[in-house]
Design an enzyme around this catalytic site. Structure first.
Site, PDB file in Angstrom:
ATOM      1  N   TYR A 128       0.807  -1.223   0.000  1.00 59.81           N
ATOM      2  CA  TYR A 128       0.000   0.000   0.000  1.00 59.81           C
ATOM      3  C   TYR A 128       0.841   1.274   0.000  1.00 59.81           C
ATOM      4  O   TYR A 128       0.311   2.370   0.072  1.00 59.81           O
ATOM      5  CB  TYR A 128      -0.980  -0.027   1.184  1.00 59.81           C
ATOM      6  CG  TYR A 128      -2.043  -1.089   1.018  1.00 59.81           C
ATOM      7  CD1 TYR A 128      -1.686  -2.436   1.021  1.00 59.81           C
ATOM      8  CD2 TYR A 128      -3.372  -0.777   0.854  1.00 59.81           C
ATOM      9  CE1 TYR A 128      -2.631  -3.429   0.850  1.00 59.81           C
ATOM     10  CE2 TYR A 128      -4.327  -1.767   0.695  1.00 59.81           C
ATOM     11  CZ  TYR A 128      -3.953  -3.087   0.692  1.00 59.81           C
ATOM     12  OH  TYR A 128      -4.889  -4.068   0.530  1.00 59.81           O
ATOM     13  N   LYS A 204       3.966 -15.001   4.685  1.00 64.83           N
ATOM     14  CA  LYS A 204       4.245 -15.922   3.585  1.00 64.83           C
ATOM     15  C   LYS A 204       5.766 -15.993   3.448  1.00 64.83           C
ATOM     16  O   LYS A 204       6.335 -15.826   2.363  1.00 64.83           O
ATOM     17  CB  LYS A 204       3.573 -15.375   2.304  1.00 64.83           C
ATOM     18  CG  LYS A 204       3.661 -16.252   1.098  1.00 64.83           C
ATOM     19  CD  LYS A 204       2.545 -17.265   1.001  1.00 64.83           C
ATOM     20  CE  LYS A 204       2.758 -18.204  -0.162  1.00 64.83           C
ATOM     21  NZ  LYS A 204       1.771 -19.293  -0.225  1.00 64.83           N
ATOM     22  N   ASP A 237      -2.159 -18.280   3.031  1.00 62.37           N
ATOM     23  CA  ASP A 237      -3.188 -19.002   2.272  1.00 62.37           C
ATOM     24  C   ASP A 237      -3.883 -20.061   3.130  1.00 62.37           C
ATOM     25  O   ASP A 237      -5.108 -20.151   3.160  1.00 62.37           O
ATOM     26  CB  ASP A 237      -2.637 -19.582   0.956  1.00 62.37           C
ATOM     27  CG  ASP A 237      -1.221 -20.112   1.078  1.00 62.37           C
ATOM     28  OD1 ASP A 237      -0.636 -19.994   2.168  1.00 62.37           O
ATOM     29  OD2 ASP A 237      -0.695 -20.648   0.080  1.00 62.37           O
ATOM     30  N   ASP A 261      -5.941  -6.993   5.053  1.00 65.10           N
ATOM     31  CA  ASP A 261      -7.098  -6.455   4.334  1.00 65.10           C
ATOM     32  C   ASP A 261      -7.967  -7.591   3.815  1.00 65.10           C
ATOM     33  O   ASP A 261      -9.189  -7.626   4.015  1.00 65.10           O
ATOM     34  CB  ASP A 261      -6.566  -5.595   3.166  1.00 65.10           C
ATOM     35  CG  ASP A 261      -7.653  -4.764   2.514  1.00 65.10           C
ATOM     36  OD1 ASP A 261      -8.791  -4.742   3.035  1.00 65.10           O
ATOM     37  OD2 ASP A 261      -7.361  -4.124   1.483  1.00 65.10           O
ATOM     38  N   ASP A 265     -11.867  -8.904   5.333  1.00 74.30           N
ATOM     39  CA  ASP A 265     -13.124  -8.944   4.578  1.00 74.30           C
ATOM     40  C   ASP A 265     -13.684 -10.360   4.563  1.00 74.30           C
ATOM     41  O   ASP A 265     -14.897 -10.563   4.690  1.00 74.30           O
ATOM     42  CB  ASP A 265     -12.928  -8.435   3.144  1.00 74.30           C
ATOM     43  CG  ASP A 265     -12.970  -6.911   3.075  1.00 74.30           C
ATOM     44  OD1 ASP A 265     -12.626  -6.262   4.085  1.00 74.30           O
ATOM     45  OD2 ASP A 265     -13.359  -6.362   2.024  1.00 74.30           O
TER      46      ASP A 265
END
Ligand code: NAI
Ligand code: MG
Length: 366
Positions: A128, A204, A237, A261, A265
């Site tokens: 970002y 990750k 994941d 983020d 959601d």
């Protein structure tokens, strides 16, 4: 002694922001606390009127406040010269480095029971930083991802401190258990002993060994300062997979910006959806809360927006001001309203924004 007056900035923005922020204001005003509300502009409408999405007055007056409630702003889908997202600018200007998203079971048909977790998302860096460029005559696009030790340690410390605070809150009796929140006797993933707080570090690092590797290392270093809090790590994941399969096992989850983020959601979908999902942008000295949803142009102006996300966000603001008891009163009133089947259209009911707000205010004293 004179009673403390909290000066709160209200930034409704566009669309349903203009409906749900006033609803949250009414709920706060019904509490036995004193507030001085300051209305400020931001967003698309003010951009069209004045050529700036974040007027100078908003950016400066907000600094004189104790906290802020932001509604939502509408963003154009194409790049418009001069338009910059006001929420991104405010996060940056006020150094609101932690995005806090509580995910708690709700008494509505779309929610699964037994969930009580908090996603702590790093809010200032990662992809970002928006440093993108085209190479190779526009045939290759490159985005830079920035992870710093400072920001990673800072977000980890926030996560561990919140894990501690949540445990203390549970120890003094958790009303959320009444409505099906998770039990405190979670099994430790490492020792098989019952534990009462757990931080899950998401990364990750198996693929991105430098960036995610640094995030992971910084979080694990901070974990050593909190021997009373259990820690585990999980690859992003498989984290999403496991969070959907067994959401009730999680307590506090800490993640870099992009993963946080996406995770948050996905998590909102487990507990009744966008109309119920609040978030806080927290710095060390200032908190700006907002619903997770946007300006909802499809229902704006109809008086049917669900005000719960913003009202629960207002409760997060009270928590940040040290008014935990008042925050719980709001959370409990929202739960009782939903448990009484008073639902807005997004939840399958017919209650209007005004009716839901009135029902919540009525239940504040329960
Ligand atoms: P959205 O969150 O505004 O709406 C998605 C769906 O959820 C719509 O069907 C909407 O009716 C419903 N919904 C949202 N809030 C609701 C509420 N309180 N009660 C009942 N139903 C609700 O997302 P969308 O449609 O992708 O974006 C619309 C605009 O909002 C865009 O301009 C977008 O850029 C902006 N946006 C702004 C955000 C912010 O200010 N933080 C966050 C997300 C989107
Ligand atoms: Mg998002």
């Amino acid at each position: 002694m004179t009673e403390r007056v909290y000066r709160i900035a209200l930034i409704p923005g566009d669309g349903v922001g203009k409906e749900v922020v006033p609803a949250a204001r009414r709920v706060l005003a019904a509490l036995p606390l004193r507030f001085d509300f300051v209305e400020l502009d931001a967003g698309w409408e003010v951009f069209e009127r004045t050529g700036t999405a974040l007027p100078q007055r908003t950016a400066s007056v907000i600094r004189s406040c104790d906290g802020a409630i932001f509604g939502a702003t509408q963003s154009p889908s194409q790049k418009i010269e001069g338009y910059n997202s006001p929420i991104l600018a405010l996060r940056k200007q006020l150094d609101l480095y932690a995005n806090l998203r509580p995910i708690v079971s709700m008494p509505v048909p779309g929610s699964r029971p037994g969930i009580d977790m908090l996603i702590v998302r790093e809010n200032t860096e990662c992809l970002y930083v928006r440093q993108e460029r085209l190479e190779d005559n526009g045939n290759t696009a490159v985005a830079q991802r920035v992870i710093t030790r400072r920001a990673s340690e800072r977000i980890a410390r926030k996560a561990f401190m919140l894990a501690r605070a949540r445990r203390r809150e549970r120890e003094i009796g958790d009303w959320r258990l009444e409505i099906g929140g998770r039990d405190v006797n979670l099994q430790s993933p490492i020792s098989n002993l019952p534990i009462s707080s757990l931080v899950t570090i998401v990364h990750k690092a198996n693929v991105l060994s430098l960036t995610d590797g640094l995030f992971r290392e910084a979080c694990l270093a901070v974990a050593r300062e909190f021997p009373d809090v259990q820690v585990e790590e999980q690859i992003v994941d498989s984290m999403i997979y496991r969070m959907i399969r067994e959401p009730e096992r999680y307590d506090v989850i800490v993640a870099p910006n992009l993963y946080g983020d996406i995770l948050s959601d996905a998590a909102a979908a487990l507990v009744g959806g966008l109309g119920l999902a609040p978030s806080a942008n927290a710095g060390d000295a200032f908190t700006l809360v907002e619903p997770v949803h946007g300006s909802a142009p499809d229902i704006a102006g109809k008086g049917i927006a669900n005000p719960c996300a913003t009202i629960l966000a207002a409760a997060q603001l009270l928590e940040s001001l040290g008014e935990g008891a008042a925050a719980q009163r709001i959370q409990r009133a929202v739960h009782r309203t939903l448990a009484d089947n008073i639902w807005s259209a997004d939840l399958g009911g017919q209650a209007t924004t005004a009716e839901m707000t009135a029902a919540i205010i009525e239940r504040l004293s329960d």
